[in-house]
Design a protein around this motif. Structure first.
Motif, mmCIF file in Angstrom:
data_model
loop_
_atom_site.group_PDB
_atom_site.id
_atom_site.type_symbol
_atom_site.label_atom_id
_atom_site.label_comp_id
_atom_site.label_asym_id
_atom_site.label_seq_id
_atom_site.Cartn_x
_atom_site.Cartn_y
_atom_site.Cartn_z
ATOM 1 N N VAL A 155 0.838 -1.203 0.000
ATOM 2 C CA VAL A 155 0.000 0.000 0.000
ATOM 3 C C VAL A 155 0.870 1.249 0.000
ATOM 4 O O VAL A 155 0.580 2.228 -0.699
ATOM 5 C CB VAL A 155 -0.958 -0.013 1.212
ATOM 6 N N THR A 156 1.934 1.231 0.790
ATOM 7 C CA THR A 156 2.856 2.373 0.828
ATOM 8 C C THR A 156 3.454 2.624 -0.548
ATOM 9 O O THR A 156 3.508 3.766 -1.023
ATOM 10 C CB THR A 156 3.976 2.114 1.849
ATOM 11 N N ARG A 157 3.902 1.582 -1.212
ATOM 12 C CA ARG A 157 4.522 1.741 -2.534
ATOM 13 C C ARG A 157 3.492 2.183 -3.583
ATOM 14 O O ARG A 157 3.798 3.030 -4.435
ATOM 15 C CB ARG A 157 5.177 0.426 -2.956
ATOM 16 N N LEU A 158 2.284 1.615 -3.535
ATOM 17 C CA LEU A 158 1.254 2.024 -4.483
ATOM 18 C C LEU A 158 0.873 3.491 -4.273
ATOM 19 O O LEU A 158 0.738 4.255 -5.243
ATOM 20 C CB LEU A 158 0.016 1.129 -4.323
ATOM 21 N N SER A 159 0.673 3.870 -3.019
ATOM 22 C CA SER A 159 0.311 5.259 -2.713
ATOM 23 C C SER A 159 1.416 6.203 -3.130
ATOM 24 O O SER A 159 1.164 7.270 -3.713
ATOM 25 C CB SER A 159 0.038 5.409 -1.211
ATOM 26 N N ARG A 160 2.654 5.839 -2.862
ATOM 27 C CA ARG A 160 3.791 6.678 -3.218
ATOM 28 C C ARG A 160 3.869 6.897 -4.724
ATOM 29 O O ARG A 160 4.038 8.022 -5.206
ATOM 30 C CB ARG A 160 5.058 6.019 -2.689
ATOM 31 N N THR A 161 3.723 5.825 -5.502
ATOM 32 C CA THR A 161 3.800 5.938 -6.960
ATOM 33 C C THR A 161 2.659 6.780 -7.516
ATOM 34 O O THR A 161 2.865 7.660 -8.369
ATOM 35 C CB THR A 161 3.768 4.545 -7.598
ATOM 36 N N SER A 162 1.448 6.545 -7.027
ATOM 37 C CA SER A 162 0.283 7.272 -7.518
ATOM 38 C C SER A 162 0.348 8.753 -7.147
ATOM 39 O O SER A 162 0.035 9.631 -7.960
ATOM 40 C CB SER A 162 -0.993 6.637 -6.953
#
Length: 307
Positions: free
Chosen positions: A189-196
């Motif tokens: 979730v952290t990586r997805l949120s960061r990328t988005s």
């Protein structure tokens, strides 16, 4: 919206039938429940034949499946080999795993999205690099290693929490198991949120909102974050069923008698009615979670409309 929901519910029917038949086939066709019932001892042929007839195992597989589905629609998931109703097992196991999943999802949403926003807004800086390395470590370490380590440190060495969860499994005792269960998903979730967040931060609507003089907090929460959450919501929605069904390791570590524990016992003892019944409910959870995710898209992004 109503027509869309009805259409999606109708689409779930063939998916449900196909999934449950595949599960039923793998459990019943690839093993002999009667032989597993007797363990290492060879059963008497007449006794085995009678048990197979009582369990409807003397019929072709497709007839067994139709008989099983007919029982399900009547609310009967069969009887486990220990004589206990599978429905009774579900009544005690699913509430425990549901509470554990709620704790894990809340931690995953609050911590994961917060870290993702912080990392995305500071892309390329030391905070971003540190969080990327930290999430990579969390993803790389197996859950049983993290679980036993945190159990030893917080439960045994420091005594801050109970090392194992009591049979009632209150929310307070599920905090540490919930963290263990949520860690890998939290990293994703952290990586997805960061990328988005990093991608949408350069979008025209963000620059327009900033140029209008809107406060930075409002630009982030009302514009940037709202449009960036769609891939995160997709992941979290599908992760609900995965957490409920994938809690076997966590529940074994902390002695939680939930869905994972019952599935483990069912697989270990080749208890087919228990395995098929529990996985059938998990299939329904997956389908409903996916439907809820699709409906949340329109809430997050008003441009999305359903015909």
């Amino acid at each position: 919206m109503g027509r869309y929901v009805i259409r999606r519910l109708l689409q779930m029917i063939p998916v449900f039938i196909g999934s449950t038949f595949l599960i039923f086939f793998m459990v019943y066709a690839l093993g002999d429940p009667v032989a597993a019932l007797f363990g290492d001892k060879a059963p008497d042929p007449s006794t085995a034949a009678r048990i197979r007839k009582d369990l409807y195992l003397d019929q072709p597989l497709w007839k067994q499946y139709l008989h099983y589905m007919g029982q399900i629609f009547q609310g009967d998931f069969g009887t486990a080999f220990n004589g206990q109703s599978v429905t009774d097992l579900m009544a005690t196991a699913f509430p425990v795993t549901l509470r554990l999943t709620i704790v894990a999802i809340v931690i995953e949403i609050i911590v994961g999205i917060t870290l993702g926003v912080v990392s995305g807004l500071r892309r390329g800086k030391s905070v971003d690099t540190s969080l990327l390395v930290l999430t990579l470590i969390v993803i790389s370490v197996p859950t049983f290693v993290t679980g036993y380590l945190l159990q030893y440190l917080f439960g045994v060495k420091w005594g801050w929490v109970r090392p194992t969860v009591s049979p009632d499994a209150p929310f307070g005792e599920l905090l540490l198991p919930g963290i263990v269960l949520a860690l890998v998903s939290l990293a994703y979730v952290t990586r997805l949120s960061r990328t988005s967040i990093a991608e949408n931060a350069k979008a025209d609507y963000v620059r327009t909102a900033t140029a209008k003089g809107l406060p930075r907090r409002r630009v982030i929460t009302r514009h940037l974050l709202r449009n960036s959450l769609i891939p995160v919501v997709t992941f979290i929605g599908t992760d609900i069923g995965a957490l409920m069904g994938g809690a076997i390791v966590t529940e074994r570590i902390f002695n939680i008698h939930g869905v994972g524990y019952q599935l483990y016992q069912g697989i270990l003892r080749n208890n087919s009615p228990t395995v098929v019944g529990f996985v059938t409910i998990l299939v329904i959870v997956f389908l409903l979670a996916n439907l809820l995710v699709d409906l949340l898209y329109a809430v997050l992004d008003p441009r999305i409309r359903y015909a």
